[in-house]
Motif scaffolding. Sequence first.
Motif, PDB file in Angstrom:
ATOM      1  N   GLU A  66     -59.564  26.021  94.035  1.00  0.00           N
ATOM      2  CA  GLU A  66     -60.580  25.000  93.771  1.00  0.00           C
ATOM      3  C   GLU A  66     -60.453  24.415  92.369  1.00  0.00           C
ATOM      4  OE1 GLU A  66     -62.747  29.086  93.752  1.00  0.00           O
ATOM      5  OE2 GLU A  66     -61.203  28.047  94.952  1.00  0.00           O
ATOM      6  N   GLN A  67     -59.811  25.145  91.451  1.00  0.00           N
ATOM      7  CA  GLN A  67     -59.577  24.610  90.110  1.00  0.00           C
ATOM      8  C   GLN A  67     -58.633  23.407  90.160  1.00  0.00           C
ATOM      9  OE1 GLN A  67     -58.061  27.985  87.994  1.00  0.00           O
ATOM     10  NE2 GLN A  67     -60.037  29.021  87.861  1.00  0.00           N
ATOM     11  N   LEU A  68     -57.620  23.492  91.012  1.00  0.00           N
ATOM     12  CA  LEU A  68     -56.673  22.390  91.152  1.00  0.00           C
ATOM     13  C   LEU A  68     -57.364  21.176  91.766  1.00  0.00           C
ATOM     14  CD1 LEU A  68     -53.776  21.365  90.880  1.00  0.00           C
ATOM     15  CD2 LEU A  68     -53.272  22.393  93.107  1.00  0.00           C
ATOM     16  N   LYS A  69     -58.171  21.415  92.777  1.00  0.00           N
ATOM     17  CA  LYS A  69     -58.896  20.314  93.420  1.00  0.00           C
ATOM     18  C   LYS A  69     -59.843  19.640  92.435  1.00  0.00           C
ATOM     19  CE  LYS A  69     -61.594  19.332  97.597  1.00  0.00           C
ATOM     20  NZ  LYS A  69     -60.581  18.450  98.230  1.00  0.00           N
ATOM     21  N   GLN A  70     -60.512  20.434  91.618  1.00  0.00           N
ATOM     22  CA  GLN A  70     -61.426  19.860  90.634  1.00  0.00           C
ATOM     23  C   GLN A  70     -60.675  19.033  89.595  1.00  0.00           C
ATOM     24  OE1 GLN A  70     -64.405  22.458  88.901  1.00  0.00           O
ATOM     25  NE2 GLN A  70     -64.354  21.342  86.952  1.00  0.00           N
ATOM     26  N   ALA A  71     -59.532  19.530  89.151  1.00  0.00           N
ATOM     27  CA  ALA A  71     -58.765  18.811  88.132  1.00  0.00           C
ATOM     28  C   ALA A  71     -58.281  17.463  88.643  1.00  0.00           C
ATOM     29  CB  ALA A  71     -57.580  19.660  87.681  1.00  0.00           C
ATOM     30  N   VAL A  72     -57.929  17.393  89.941  1.00  0.00           N
ATOM     31  CA  VAL A  72     -57.432  16.148  90.523  1.00  0.00           C
ATOM     32  C   VAL A  72     -58.573  15.206  90.883  1.00  0.00           C
ATOM     33  CG1 VAL A  72     -56.189  15.141  92.486  1.00  0.00           C
ATOM     34  CG2 VAL A  72     -55.316  17.214  91.382  1.00  0.00           C
ATOM     35  N   GLU A  73     -59.617  15.709  91.502  1.00  0.00           N
ATOM     36  CA  GLU A  73     -60.626  14.851  92.124  1.00  0.00           C
ATOM     37  C   GLU A  73     -61.856  14.601  91.263  1.00  0.00           C
ATOM     38  OE1 GLU A  73     -61.534  16.169  96.076  1.00  0.00           O
ATOM     39  OE2 GLU A  73     -59.419  16.432  96.612  1.00  0.00           O
ATOM     40  N   GLN A  74     -62.145  15.483  90.327  1.00  0.00           N
ATOM     41  CA  GLN A  74     -63.356  15.309  89.517  1.00  0.00           C
ATOM     42  C   GLN A  74     -63.022  15.074  88.046  1.00  0.00           C
ATOM     43  OE1 GLN A  74     -66.275  18.454  90.306  1.00  0.00           O
ATOM     44  NE2 GLN A  74     -65.439  18.714  92.362  1.00  0.00           N
ATOM     45  N   ARG A  76     -60.136  14.456  86.737  1.00  0.00           N
ATOM     46  CA  ARG A  76     -59.076  13.444  86.581  1.00  0.00           C
ATOM     47  C   ARG A  76     -58.117  13.800  85.449  1.00  0.00           C
ATOM     48  NH1 ARG A  76     -59.586  11.394  91.536  1.00  0.00           N
ATOM     49  NH2 ARG A  76     -61.373  10.009  91.827  1.00  0.00           N
ATOM     50  N   THR A  77     -57.873  15.084  85.254  1.00  0.00           N
ATOM     51  CA  THR A  77     -56.886  15.536  84.272  1.00  0.00           C
ATOM     52  C   THR A  77     -55.502  15.675  84.904  1.00  0.00           C
ATOM     53  OG1 THR A  77     -57.674  17.782  84.721  1.00  0.00           O
ATOM     54  CG2 THR A  77     -58.507  16.696  82.733  1.00  0.00           C
ATOM     55  N   LEU A  78     -55.450  15.704  86.232  1.00  0.00           N
ATOM     56  CA  LEU A  78     -54.208  15.720  86.990  1.00  0.00           C
ATOM     57  C   LEU A  78     -54.290  14.623  88.035  1.00  0.00           C
ATOM     58  CD1 LEU A  78     -53.884  19.589  87.648  1.00  0.00           C
ATOM     59  CD2 LEU A  78     -52.811  18.276  85.802  1.00  0.00           C
ATOM     60  N   PHE A  79     -53.137  14.166  88.520  1.00  0.00           N
ATOM     61  CA  PHE A  79     -53.130  13.155  89.576  1.00  0.00           C
ATOM     62  C   PHE A  79     -52.005  13.446  90.559  1.00  0.00           C
ATOM     63  CE2 PHE A  79     -49.847  11.572  86.822  1.00  0.00           C
ATOM     64  CZ  PHE A  79     -49.014  10.771  87.591  1.00  0.00           C
ATOM     65  N   GLU A  80     -52.170  12.932  91.781  1.00  0.00           N
ATOM     66  CA  GLU A  80     -51.135  13.095  92.805  1.00  0.00           C
ATOM     67  C   GLU A  80     -50.308  11.821  92.898  1.00  0.00           C
ATOM     68  OE1 GLU A  80     -50.542  13.543  97.635  1.00  0.00           O
ATOM     69  OE2 GLU A  80     -52.411  14.295  96.742  1.00  0.00           O
ATOM     70  N   PHE A  81     -48.990  11.998  92.951  1.00  0.00           N
ATOM     71  CA  PHE A  81     -48.075  10.855  93.046  1.00  0.00           C
ATOM     72  C   PHE A  81     -46.810  11.343  93.734  1.00  0.00           C
ATOM     73  CE2 PHE A  81     -44.965   7.769  91.445  1.00  0.00           C
ATOM     74  CZ  PHE A  81     -45.669   6.567  91.467  1.00  0.00           C
ATOM     75  N   ASN A  82     -46.474  10.747  94.862  1.00  0.00           N
ATOM     76  CA  ASN A  82     -45.248  11.090  95.582  1.00  0.00           C
ATOM     77  C   ASN A  82     -45.196  12.577  95.945  1.00  0.00           C
ATOM     78  OD1 ASN A  82     -42.744  10.563  96.775  1.00  0.00           O
ATOM     79  ND2 ASN A  82     -41.618  10.976  94.899  1.00  0.00           N
TER      80      ASN A  82
END
Length: 358
Positions: A66-74, A76-82
């Motif tokens: 859930e830490q990874l999901k929070q970083a991406v979706e809330q 915004r310290t990480l992002f998904e690309f390709n």
Amino acid sequence: MGLRRLTREQARRIAVRAQLLDAKRPTDLVQTVEQLTLLQIDPTAAVAPSADLVAWSRLGPSYRPEQLKQAVEQDRTLFEFNALIRPMADVGLYLADPDLHPTLQDWMTANASFQKDILAVLRDRGPVISREIPDTCPVPWKSTGWTNNRNTTRMLELLVATGQVAIAGRTGRERIWDLAENVYPSDLDVPSPAEATRRKDERRLRSLGIARAKGTAVPVEPATVGETGEPVEIEDTPGIWQLDPAATDGFEGRTALLSPFDRLIHNRTRAVELWDFEYTLEMYKPAAQRRWGYFALPILHGADLVGKADLKADHKAGVLRVLALHPDTRFTRPITKAITAELHDLAAWLALPEIEHP
């Protein structure tokens, strides 16, 4: 004066330390991804999804998916690309040069109205999954592969590549799409293509420690670093390597179970050259043709790759099944003890009360 020459042991230590796999574990997920530059997304979860497994192998039991999901979706310290998770600070590097094949450019041009329709839906409705976007494509996408006629998803991916749309998160395995301006920073810096390439090479070398300037192509992310770094030689390997100027080989090792997609071993040619480690992900092979197993995890012990662990997480039964251990070197008592401890740590992290050995 000739090039500096490293032993293979020195090169291994440099590579392991650069990948945050020495005894001094990192403590922060985002900082870990910043050093690794990426976490690869793969839905296979025979043990755990690869992105989570890579994060656990660095951070240990404190890491939770859930830490990874929070970083991406809330956050915004990480992002998904390709199909890769990257630090948000790097987003401009991957928007600098979409470098689309002429066929893709022509298809986008022929479907300019479709692009406008998609952007209008995102503007009006906010984050959505692809099936919530009407397919108004006048010129369908033709392919001999699985993307044939998947017009909406194909166009969304191209709009991400060109910086107009971003992946805002996921619901299960489905991507959630939104306007890029709602996901990426408002002060986004997009460098020139040449500058982006230089910085990506530097970032990649920092994460690998030592790599080839040019070499075997690796899917998803290049494993070569151009001319950045210091050229060096490594004993018993041909040609020149590039060394991260900040790299050091002094460290205290530990034992780790690695994802088959882990960056330490993802370049199979490099794994053979530095460790004499042969590995193939065999989940696509018929069972009778597998040597190590469906989702065998490489085993790191200190600076050495010592074998593979064929594991299966059976959550219904509450058991981590150790189907087989395949040594590449003799498993001494200390190695066996360290692997056993790592298996127990993995089972505890997966909330599996039992371990079943062959």
